[in-house]
Scaffold this motif. Structure first.
Motif, mmCIF file in Angstrom:
data_model
loop_
_atom_site.group_PDB
_atom_site.id
_atom_site.type_symbol
_atom_site.label_atom_id
_atom_site.label_comp_id
_atom_site.label_asym_id
_atom_site.label_seq_id
_atom_site.Cartn_x
_atom_site.Cartn_y
_atom_site.Cartn_z
ATOM 1 N N LEU A 38 -56.699 -35.008 13.116
ATOM 2 C CA LEU A 38 -55.513 -35.325 13.914
ATOM 3 C C LEU A 38 -54.651 -34.075 13.797
ATOM 4 C CD1 LEU A 38 -54.845 -39.058 12.967
ATOM 5 C CD2 LEU A 38 -56.140 -38.355 14.802
ATOM 6 N N SER A 39 -54.132 -33.741 15.049
ATOM 7 C CA SER A 39 -53.085 -32.931 15.000
ATOM 8 C C SER A 39 -51.720 -33.432 14.914
ATOM 9 C CB SER A 39 -53.104 -32.221 16.567
ATOM 10 O OG SER A 39 -52.669 -33.312 17.461
ATOM 11 N N ARG A 40 -50.581 -32.803 14.978
ATOM 12 C CA ARG A 40 -49.353 -33.360 14.768
ATOM 13 C C ARG A 40 -49.225 -34.049 15.645
ATOM 14 N NH1 ARG A 40 -45.785 -30.202 11.699
ATOM 15 N NH2 ARG A 40 -43.770 -31.177 12.729
ATOM 16 N N GLU A 41 -49.179 -33.942 16.896
ATOM 17 C CA GLU A 41 -49.254 -34.920 18.138
ATOM 18 C C GLU A 41 -49.881 -36.122 17.802
ATOM 19 O OE1 GLU A 41 -46.512 -34.883 20.056
ATOM 20 O OE2 GLU A 41 -45.963 -33.156 18.954
ATOM 21 N N ASP A 42 -51.333 -36.080 17.520
ATOM 22 C CA ASP A 42 -51.936 -37.147 17.092
ATOM 23 C C ASP A 42 -51.595 -38.177 16.206
ATOM 24 O OD1 ASP A 42 -53.541 -35.901 19.078
ATOM 25 O OD2 ASP A 42 -55.219 -35.029 17.808
ATOM 26 N N PHE A 43 -51.185 -37.376 14.884
ATOM 27 C CA PHE A 43 -50.622 -38.145 13.816
ATOM 28 C C PHE A 43 -49.285 -38.842 14.381
ATOM 29 C CE2 PHE A 43 -47.591 -38.453 10.166
ATOM 30 C CZ PHE A 43 -48.707 -38.966 9.323
ATOM 31 N N LYS A 44 -48.460 -38.284 14.946
ATOM 32 C CA LYS A 44 -47.051 -39.079 15.708
ATOM 33 C C LYS A 44 -47.492 -40.429 16.235
ATOM 34 C CE LYS A 44 -44.306 -35.071 16.266
ATOM 35 N NZ LYS A 44 -43.529 -34.379 17.301
ATOM 36 N N VAL A 45 -48.620 -40.132 17.099
ATOM 37 C CA VAL A 45 -48.956 -41.469 17.956
ATOM 38 C C VAL A 45 -49.749 -42.338 17.064
ATOM 39 C CG1 VAL A 45 -50.685 -42.055 19.728
ATOM 40 C CG2 VAL A 45 -49.513 -40.230 20.055
ATOM 41 N N ALA A 46 -50.419 -42.004 16.161
ATOM 42 C CA ALA A 46 -51.055 -42.742 15.232
ATOM 43 C C ALA A 46 -50.049 -43.740 14.487
ATOM 44 C CB ALA A 46 -52.205 -41.973 14.385
ATOM 45 N N VAL A 47 -49.030 -42.878 13.672
ATOM 46 C CA VAL A 47 -48.140 -43.622 13.106
ATOM 47 C C VAL A 47 -47.387 -44.563 13.896
ATOM 48 C CG1 VAL A 47 -45.785 -43.253 12.031
ATOM 49 C CG2 VAL A 47 -47.640 -41.908 11.401
ATOM 50 N N ALA A 48 -46.967 -44.036 15.294
ATOM 51 C CA ALA A 48 -46.399 -45.190 16.081
ATOM 52 C C ALA A 48 -47.310 -46.219 16.525
ATOM 53 C CB ALA A 48 -45.965 -44.510 17.526
ATOM 54 N N MET A 49 -48.690 -46.329 16.679
ATOM 55 C CA MET A 49 -49.322 -47.323 16.779
ATOM 56 C C MET A 49 -49.320 -48.111 15.471
ATOM 57 S SD MET A 49 -52.548 -45.604 18.954
ATOM 58 C CE MET A 49 -53.530 -46.950 18.882
ATOM 59 N N LEU A 50 -49.291 -47.844 14.456
ATOM 60 C CA LEU A 50 -49.425 -48.521 13.183
ATOM 61 C C LEU A 50 -48.347 -49.190 12.743
ATOM 62 C CD1 LEU A 50 -52.110 -46.697 11.370
ATOM 63 C CD2 LEU A 50 -52.724 -48.862 12.284
ATOM 64 N N PHE A 51 -47.240 -48.541 12.657
ATOM 65 C CA PHE A 51 -45.937 -48.908 12.278
ATOM 66 C C PHE A 51 -44.810 -49.222 13.080
ATOM 67 C CE2 PHE A 51 -48.201 -46.635 8.710
ATOM 68 C CZ PHE A 51 -48.109 -47.654 7.814
ATOM 69 N N GLY A 52 -45.045 -48.864 14.672
ATOM 70 C CA GLY A 52 -44.097 -49.164 15.549
ATOM 71 C C GLY A 52 -42.764 -48.199 15.678
ATOM 72 N N TYR A 53 -42.986 -46.916 15.181
ATOM 73 C CA TYR A 53 -41.937 -46.076 15.267
ATOM 74 C C TYR A 53 -42.452 -44.663 15.370
ATOM 75 C CZ TYR A 53 -42.556 -44.636 10.381
ATOM 76 O OH TYR A 53 -42.649 -43.963 9.233
ATOM 77 N N LYS A 54 -41.563 -43.898 15.995
ATOM 78 C CA LYS A 54 -41.988 -42.323 15.855
ATOM 79 C C LYS A 54 -41.548 -41.520 14.558
ATOM 80 C CE LYS A 54 -41.108 -38.156 18.400
ATOM 81 N NZ LYS A 54 -40.460 -37.476 19.614
#
Length: 166
Positions: A38-54
């Motif tokens: 995961l790149s930086r941007e990919d990681f941000k999206v993954a956290v948003a998907m799992l925890f509901g925040y950027k």
């Protein structure tokens, strides 16, 4: 006194198999072009998907600093470890909130010395009054006679850090 006992409440947490599968699915969904990381941007999206925040820049920087300098991004196992730690921290914060709420019998959003007395009488009836007063003073960081959730959470986390040093 209070800080060292707070350490007893925290315990490690492991994801169950279905939760782990969900995290792997999120990793795969966010791994654009199936790069294997995961790149930086990919990681941000993954956290948003799992925890509901950027996640904040600091949070992303911290995650990216945990990877091998020669790697292009966050590998699956590293991602799973980061997410497990985030979930554990989230559960621990919820546990602290539950304890605070149990003490806050009048639902005011803060605790008074009397709230501490009542709570300690229920859970530790033989605890000396002097000890309850010392605990309250320690937790009441600004000495205003009220313990906010932030004060309480800080005391609980300080206890975690102090216990690790012992």
């Amino acid at each position: 006194m209070f800080s060292s006992q707070a350490a007893v409440w925290r315990r490690t947490w492991e994801a169950n198999p279905s939760e782990r599968r969900k995290w792997v699915e999120v990793f795969k969904a966010c791994d654009e072009d199936n790069k294997g990381y995961l790149s930086r941007e990919d990681f941000k999206v993954a956290v948003a998907m799992l925890f509901g925040y950027k996640p904040s820049k600091i949070e992303v920087d911290s995650a990216m600093s945990s990877i091998n300098p020669n790697a292009s991004g966050i590998l699956l196992e590293t991602f799973l470890n980061i997410i497990r730690k985030k979930k554990e921290a989230q559960l621990y914060r919820n546990e602290i909130r539950d304890i605070f709420t149990a003490f806050d019998m009048h639902y005011r959003g803060f605790l008074t010395l009397e709230d501490f007395r009542k709570a300690f009488r229920q859970v530790a009836p033989k605890l000396p009054e002097r000890t309850v007063l010392e605990v309250f003073r320690e937790v009441d960081q600004d000495s205003d006679g009220h313990v906010s959730f932030r004060d309480f959470e800080y005391a609980m986390n300080y206890g975690q850090n102090a216990a690790r040093l012992l």
